[in-house]
Motif scaffolding. Structure first.
Motif, short mmCIF file in Angstrom:
data_model
loop_
_atom_site.label_atom_id
_atom_site.label_comp_id
_atom_site.label_asym_id
_atom_site.label_seq_id
_atom_site.Cartn_x
_atom_site.Cartn_y
_atom_site.Cartn_z
N VAL A 75 0.87 -1.18 0.00
CA VAL A 75 0.00 0.00 0.00
C VAL A 75 0.90 1.23 0.00
O VAL A 75 1.82 1.33 0.82
N ILE A 76 0.64 2.14 -0.93
CA ILE A 76 1.36 3.41 -0.96
C ILE A 76 0.34 4.51 -0.80
O ILE A 76 -0.60 4.61 -1.59
N ALA A 130 2.68 -4.64 8.04
CA ALA A 130 1.57 -5.12 8.85
C ALA A 130 0.89 -6.27 8.13
O ALA A 130 0.60 -6.17 6.93
N ASN A 131 0.68 -7.35 8.84
CA ASN A 131 -0.04 -8.51 8.31
C ASN A 131 0.50 -8.98 6.96
O ASN A 131 -0.25 -9.30 6.05
N GLY A 132 1.82 -8.96 6.82
CA GLY A 132 2.45 -9.42 5.59
C GLY A 132 2.35 -8.46 4.43
O GLY A 132 2.59 -8.85 3.29
N THR A 133 2.03 -7.19 4.70
CA THR A 133 1.86 -6.18 3.65
C THR A 133 2.79 -5.01 3.94
O THR A 133 2.91 -4.57 5.08
N TYR A 134 3.45 -4.52 2.91
CA TYR A 134 4.26 -3.31 3.04
C TYR A 134 3.36 -2.09 2.94
O TYR A 134 2.43 -2.06 2.12
N LEU A 135 3.66 -1.07 3.76
CA LEU A 135 2.92 0.19 3.73
C LEU A 135 3.92 1.34 3.67
O LEU A 135 4.88 1.36 4.44
N PHE A 136 3.66 2.29 2.77
CA PHE A 136 4.52 3.45 2.64
C PHE A 136 3.65 4.71 2.60
O PHE A 136 2.67 4.75 1.87
N ALA A 137 4.03 5.71 3.38
CA ALA A 137 3.33 7.00 3.39
C ALA A 137 4.25 8.05 2.80
O ALA A 137 5.33 8.31 3.33
N LEU A 138 3.80 8.66 1.71
CA LEU A 138 4.59 9.67 1.00
C LEU A 138 3.92 11.03 1.10
O LEU A 138 2.69 11.11 1.22
#
Length: 180
Positions: A75-76, A130-138
């Motif tokens: 998720v980006i 989280a929960n096997g997912t990458y998260l990025f906040a730009l």
């Protein structure tokens, strides 16, 4: 240094894009569209795309929903990472993270420093898992989205990148949940 091992096959991953804005709709969402264009141009799959208001609970809930979806690997988000009172994206991300990728914000700041000088100190770009997912906040600027994708994410989300990348460890992100 970024190196691509051409002897390996490219592995497309599924990426959701979230724009955080109180004022933008899809037609005005240049930053979100920049990310979509780049991820699809690289050969990845747009799994979902949404625009949400700067509301911490709503952002965190959407992140959790996407993290629970086996059809989404990354998720980006773009927007809401500044210092004003309505900027709550970073806090929402941290509400969801199991682990923070500390170096993501550091490397992003180093890249930003080269482009915008000391104004880079105002960035709160962050990454986590989280929960096997990458998260990025730009940040919400198209320039920041281009910099983050072109200088970091394009490489780390390419299975062929050496010496290591995020994709090769993707299957192991939630291994602690499978242990007995």
């Amino acid at each position: 240094m970024s190196r691509i091992d051409e002897s390996k096959d490219f592995l497309p991953i599924r990426i959701a894009v979230l724009t955080v804005s109180d004022t933008r709709g899809l037609d005005e969402d240049r930053s979100g569209q920049t990310l979509v264009d780049r991820l699809e141009g690289a050969g990845h799959i747009l799994a979902d795309r949404k625009i949400l208001r700067d509301e911490r609970a709503e952002i965190a809930e959407q992140l959790r929903t996407w993290c629970a979806d086996p059809g989404i690997d990354v998720v980006i988000s773009t927007g809401g990472t500044g210092l004003t009172g309505r900027d709550v994206t970073v806090e929402a991300h941290r509400d969801v993270y199991e682990k923070e990728i500390d170096a993501f914000g550091t490397v992003f700041a180093m890249i930003s420093m080269q482009k915008i000088g000391t104004s880079a100190v105002q960035s709160r770009a962050t990454g986590g898992v989280a929960n096997g997912t990458y998260l990025f906040a730009l940040p919400g600027s198209t320039g920041a989205c281009k910099d983050a994708w072109d200088e970091i994410l394009k490489w780390q989300l390419d299975y062929r990148h050496r010496p290591c990348n995020f994709v090769e460890i993707l299957p192991r992100l939630d291994e602690h949940l499978r242990r007995k």
